[in-house]
Design a protein around this motif. Structure first.
Motif, mmCIF file in Angstrom:
data_model
loop_
_atom_site.group_PDB
_atom_site.id
_atom_site.type_symbol
_atom_site.label_atom_id
_atom_site.label_comp_id
_atom_site.label_asym_id
_atom_site.label_seq_id
_atom_site.Cartn_x
_atom_site.Cartn_y
_atom_site.Cartn_z
ATOM 1 N N ALA A 1 7.463 12.088 3.029
ATOM 2 C CA ALA A 1 7.161 10.743 3.539
ATOM 3 C C ALA A 1 5.653 10.497 3.537
ATOM 4 C CB ALA A 1 7.731 10.575 4.944
ATOM 5 N N ALA A 2 4.888 11.453 4.034
ATOM 6 C CA ALA A 2 3.428 11.293 4.065
ATOM 7 C C ALA A 2 2.852 11.211 2.653
ATOM 8 C CB ALA A 2 2.783 12.449 4.841
ATOM 9 N N GLN A 3 3.369 12.030 1.747
ATOM 10 C CA GLN A 3 2.900 12.001 0.358
ATOM 11 C C GLN A 3 3.168 10.644 -0.276
ATOM 12 O OE1 GLN A 3 5.046 15.349 -1.253
ATOM 13 N NE2 GLN A 3 3.428 16.808 -0.745
ATOM 14 N N LEU A 4 4.338 10.089 -0.026
ATOM 15 C CA LEU A 4 4.679 8.783 -0.587
ATOM 16 C C LEU A 4 3.824 7.672 0.016
ATOM 17 C CD1 LEU A 4 8.569 9.110 -0.802
ATOM 18 C CD2 LEU A 4 6.942 9.060 -2.708
ATOM 19 N N VAL A 5 3.598 7.728 1.322
ATOM 20 C CA VAL A 5 2.761 6.708 1.968
ATOM 21 C C VAL A 5 1.345 6.752 1.399
ATOM 22 C CG1 VAL A 5 1.672 6.030 4.157
ATOM 23 C CG2 VAL A 5 4.117 6.542 4.085
ATOM 24 N N LEU A 6 0.791 7.945 1.241
ATOM 25 C CA LEU A 6 -0.562 8.066 0.688
ATOM 26 C C LEU A 6 -0.615 7.546 -0.743
ATOM 27 C CD1 LEU A 6 -3.518 8.914 0.704
ATOM 28 C CD2 LEU A 6 -2.767 11.260 0.171
ATOM 29 N N ALA A 7 0.336 7.946 -1.566
ATOM 30 C CA ALA A 7 0.354 7.474 -2.955
ATOM 31 C C ALA A 7 0.489 5.952 -2.991
ATOM 32 C CB ALA A 7 1.486 8.133 -3.737
ATOM 33 N N GLY A 8 1.362 5.409 -2.163
ATOM 34 C CA GLY A 8 1.528 3.955 -2.100
ATOM 35 C C GLY A 8 0.269 3.239 -1.651
ATOM 36 N N LEU A 9 -0.402 3.801 -0.653
ATOM 37 C CA LEU A 9 -1.655 3.205 -0.169
ATOM 38 C C LEU A 9 -2.724 3.216 -1.253
ATOM 39 C CD1 LEU A 9 -3.267 2.106 2.340
ATOM 40 C CD2 LEU A 9 -4.069 4.465 2.601
ATOM 41 N N VAL A 10 -2.851 4.331 -1.956
ATOM 42 C CA VAL A 10 -3.852 4.442 -3.021
ATOM 43 C C VAL A 10 -3.537 3.451 -4.149
ATOM 44 C CG1 VAL A 10 -4.770 5.965 -4.823
ATOM 45 C CG2 VAL A 10 -4.521 6.805 -2.478
#
Length: 182
Positions: A131-140
């Motif tokens: 979940a955290a990895q996806l949120v970071l990738a989405g934010l970037v």
């Protein structure tokens, strides 16, 4: 006997996510951030949809148990490597994300080779990490696509992803060692 296409729908959606991954990567390499972000969102929605369909209509299958995490890993690993290559994320973070997944796949493979197969089921630490990895990738991606660059949030998410990646790697290593004990 008629083929029940609906029973295979979650698997087709996972396969679709696998197909979307190289397209999203291509968009990132071309610096077409809006298209990359859109494909990333479609992939995320497809992940939620296939899981919901499988649970709600009892369409879980052995193939789905392999395809869904494979599609997730293909997306995340590809995203992190590409974001590091295009200098949108630090390379050390991509190396950490990839290394964790290689370690997990390696441990499961060794277990199978030694005729001591492990049940493949995500641990809560893995779900939080993903979940955290996806949120970071989405934010970037959103930051690149729409100019929503928030350095403090990005830095905090990088630290969170690093911490969760290390923690979940340790959890899986511990579980594997316990499983492999004589």
């Amino acid at each position: 006997m008629a083929y029940n296409w609906f029973a295979s729908l979650p698997n087709f959606i996972s396969i679709g996510r696998l197909v979307l991954t190289p397209m999203a990567i291509s968009m990132m390499v071309d610096r077409n951030w809006t298209a990359a972000f859109a494909l990333f969102v479609v992939a995320g929605v497809s992940d939620a949809l296939d899981g919901w369909l499988a649970r709600t209509f009892h369409l879980q299958s052995e193939l789905g148990a392999i395809l869904d995490p494979l599609a997730d890993k293909a997306l995340i690993v590809s995203m992190y490597v590409t974001l590091a290559i295009v200098e949108a994320l630090p390379p050390w973070l991509a190396i950490m994300v990839v290394s964790r997944d290689v370690m997990i796949v390696g441990a499961v493979s060794i277990s199978w080779l030694m005729s001591r197969p492990m049940k493949v089921a995500p641990h809560i630490s893995s779900k939080a990490t993903t979940a955290a990895q996806l949120v970071l990738a989405g934010l970037v991606l959103a930051g690149r696509a729409y100019g929503l660059h928030i350095p403090v949030l990005e830095t905090a998410l990088i630290a969170l992803v690093a911490a969760l990646t290390i923690a979940s790697a340790c959890v899986y290593l511990w579980l594997w060692v316990q499983h492999m004990r004589p």
